[in-house]
Motif scaffolding. Structure first.
Motif, mmCIF file in Angstrom:
data_model
loop_
_atom_site.group_PDB
_atom_site.id
_atom_site.type_symbol
_atom_site.label_atom_id
_atom_site.label_comp_id
_atom_site.label_asym_id
_atom_site.label_seq_id
_atom_site.Cartn_x
_atom_site.Cartn_y
_atom_site.Cartn_z
ATOM 1 N N CYS A 1 0.844 -1.200 0.000
ATOM 2 C CA CYS A 1 0.000 0.000 0.000
ATOM 3 C C CYS A 1 0.873 1.242 0.000
ATOM 4 O O CYS A 1 2.103 1.162 0.056
ATOM 5 N N GLU A 2 0.200 2.380 -0.045
ATOM 6 C CA GLU A 2 0.884 3.671 0.067
ATOM 7 C C GLU A 2 0.181 4.503 1.135
ATOM 8 O O GLU A 2 -1.039 4.635 1.119
ATOM 9 N N GLY A 3 0.958 5.020 2.066
ATOM 10 C CA GLY A 3 0.401 5.915 3.065
ATOM 11 C C GLY A 3 -0.311 5.243 4.210
ATOM 12 O O GLY A 3 -0.989 5.911 4.992
ATOM 13 N N ALA A 4 -0.180 3.920 4.340
ATOM 14 C CA ALA A 4 -0.781 3.214 5.459
ATOM 15 C C ALA A 4 0.249 3.091 6.585
ATOM 16 O O ALA A 4 1.304 3.722 6.544
ATOM 17 N N ASP A 5 -0.048 2.279 7.588
ATOM 18 C CA ASP A 5 0.899 2.056 8.681
ATOM 19 C C ASP A 5 2.192 1.480 8.109
ATOM 20 O O ASP A 5 2.168 0.561 7.284
ATOM 21 N N GLU A 6 3.316 2.005 8.549
ATOM 22 C CA GLU A 6 4.591 1.617 7.962
ATOM 23 C C GLU A 6 5.098 0.266 8.450
ATOM 24 O O GLU A 6 6.049 -0.282 7.881
ATOM 25 N N ASP B 1 -8.450 -10.495 4.253
ATOM 26 C CA ASP B 1 -7.150 -10.073 3.721
ATOM 27 C C ASP B 1 -7.129 -8.635 3.220
ATOM 28 O O ASP B 1 -6.244 -7.855 3.591
ATOM 29 N N ASP B 2 -8.091 -8.242 2.411
ATOM 30 C CA ASP B 2 -8.090 -6.868 1.885
ATOM 31 C C ASP B 2 -8.266 -5.837 2.995
ATOM 32 O O ASP B 2 -7.619 -4.782 2.981
ATOM 33 N N PHE B 3 -9.149 -6.118 3.943
ATOM 34 C CA PHE B 3 -9.394 -5.165 5.028
ATOM 35 C C PHE B 3 -8.124 -4.942 5.852
ATOM 36 O O PHE B 3 -7.755 -3.805 6.142
ATOM 37 N N VAL B 4 -7.463 -6.036 6.231
ATOM 38 C CA VAL B 4 -6.264 -5.939 7.061
ATOM 39 C C VAL B 4 -5.087 -5.402 6.265
ATOM 40 O O VAL B 4 -4.350 -4.520 6.725
ATOM 41 N N ALA B 5 -4.902 -5.908 5.045
ATOM 42 C CA ALA B 5 -3.756 -5.496 4.234
ATOM 43 C C ALA B 5 -3.804 -4.016 3.887
ATOM 44 O O ALA B 5 -2.764 -3.371 3.731
ATOM 45 N N SER B 6 -5.000 -3.448 3.790
ATOM 46 C CA SER B 6 -5.123 -2.027 3.446
ATOM 47 C C SER B 6 -4.678 -1.109 4.585
ATOM 48 O O SER B 6 -4.570 0.095 4.397
ATOM 49 N N ARG B 7 -4.416 -1.677 5.767
ATOM 50 C CA ARG B 7 -3.986 -0.877 6.913
ATOM 51 C C ARG B 7 -2.460 -0.788 7.026
ATOM 52 O O ARG B 7 -1.957 0.001 7.827
ATOM 53 N N PHE B 8 -1.727 -1.590 6.239
ATOM 54 C CA PHE B 8 -0.274 -1.650 6.366
ATOM 55 C C PHE B 8 0.385 -1.522 4.997
ATOM 56 O O PHE B 8 -0.125 -2.030 4.001
ATOM 57 N N ASN B 9 1.522 -0.838 4.968
ATOM 58 C CA ASN B 9 2.212 -0.645 3.689
ATOM 59 C C ASN B 9 2.663 -1.963 3.073
ATOM 60 O O ASN B 9 2.711 -2.105 1.850
#
Length: 366
Positions: free
Chosen positions: A297-302, A317-325
């Motif tokens: 991702c871009e701009g999520a938790d590093e 997977d999509d919900f969780v993965a969208s929270r982390f780079n």
């Protein structure tokens, strides 16, 4: 005279059978349903050798039975009679509940029904063993700068207990998962997420189902509620479900209906698509069902997330993965401790459905 006539009738019947079967094949053969609805691979065609002379007949019979013409139709007919006439399931691993609900009852998969009834509780020794395994693993990961979280997805039977057959009664107040969660919280520093209460609240609050009627898994609504509980523990924000767009769609999975060969007859379940949250330009780099799901991702938790997962993570997977780079979610059948070490994650999540928590007796990083 009568004997001659009976003989002629049997000869004619035999002739019609010989001619009729090829004729039926020619007319309807292209419509035979060969799809595999069972949670197993069909038997392979055996190769004969003198060394296998004792086992070859049984192997070939299994191969032939799996490819018998109209096999699925015949099984479906039998299942339909059991379901609609006798109000029962044709598969001992599937329980027919109320209002079209089906439930899982596999002894080979740690029997959810026994968990529902509070049977086979952990012994004190087993609780201590799991706690030691997880504490050791968390300590080892902490030395590497990695957070450790245990996530347990609740069984469907407990969330929708009112749809269970009456003879199962109310769900037991004391059961293996509660035992384990309470013990870990009272005796260790292990971070545990078990969104049972969150799901019960969501069930009362929202008009949508949280689990599929005809499948063992939660749907995207239930998975979103579970993902929110995990995100809260990890210190990342997710918008409330009521602020998002929820669209009802056609169902995509129904493994329990498949197990009784009635997918086409029963598949009236609902599925949902959730949108309106910031995906941070989520990109899927790899999506292997029994391997790894890899995202960026871009701009999520590093922080980099690593998840040891089972099939309940498929809807998360999509919900969780969208929270982390960066995220890597590996199926337990492909997992190794070496792989987790190579990924060098900031967060390690052990995700498991409730019925598989017995595997924690054997999970320990060294």
């Amino acid at each position: 005279m009568r004997e001659n006539r009976n003989e002629a009738i049997w000869i004619a019947a035999f002739f019609l059978m010989l001619c009729g079967v090829p004729l039926l094949w020619a007319i309807w053969g292209k419509n035979i349903d060969y799809e595999n609805y069972e949670n197993r691979m069909p038997a392979e065609k055996p190769v004969f050798s003198p060394a296998q002379i004792e086992t070859f007949p049984a192997q070939y019979e299994a191969y032939y039975n799996d490819r018998l013409p109209w096999r699925n139709q015949l099984i479906s007919l039998n299942s339909a009679v059991e379901y609609y006439v006798f109000r029962a399931s044709s598969n001992s691993n599937v329980i027919k509940g109320k209002e079209g609900w089906l439930f899982y009852n596999s002894y080979a998969d740690d029997n959810p029904m026994e968990a529902y009834k509070g049977m086979r509780l952990f012994t004190q020794e087993e609780l201590e063993r799991i706690a030691d395994n997880l504490s050791h693993t968390a300590s080892l990961l902490d030395e590497r700068g990695t957070e450790f979280v245990l996530f347990i997805a609740p069984n469907k039977e407990r969330i929708y207990a009112e749809q269970m057959p009456d003879y199962y009664g109310e769900p037991a107040a004391c059961y293996r998962t509660k035992q384990l969660v309470d013990y870990l919280q009272e005796n260790t520093d292990i971070r545990v997420v078990y969104p049972y209460e969150a799901l019960l609240r969501a069930k009362e609050q929202y008009p949508w189902q949280l689990y599929y009627r005809l499948d063992t898994h939660w749907n995207y609504i239930g998975a979103y509620v579970g993902s929110m509980a995990l995100a809260e523990e990890l210190g990342v924000a997710m918008p409330a479900l009521q602020t998002l767009d929820v669209t009802e769609t056609e169902p995509t999975i129904c493994d329990l209906a498949d197990m009784i060969h009635l997918r086409r007859q029963l598949n009236s379940d609902s599925d949902y698509v959730i949108s309106g949250y910031d995906t941070h330009h989520l990109v899927t780099d790899r999506h292997d069902l029994t391997g790894a799901y890899v995202y960026h991702c871009e701009g999520a938790d590093e922080r980099k997330l690593f998840m040891l997962r089972d099939s309940f993570a498929d809807a998360m997977d999509d919900f969780v993965a969208s929270r982390f780079n960066k995220s890597c979610m590996v199926h337990y059948s492909s997992y190794s401790h070496e792989l987790a070490e190579e990924e060098k994650p900031d967060i390690f999540v052990y995700e498991t459905v409730e019925r598989r928590i017995g595997e924690l007796l054997h999970f320990r990083m060294e």
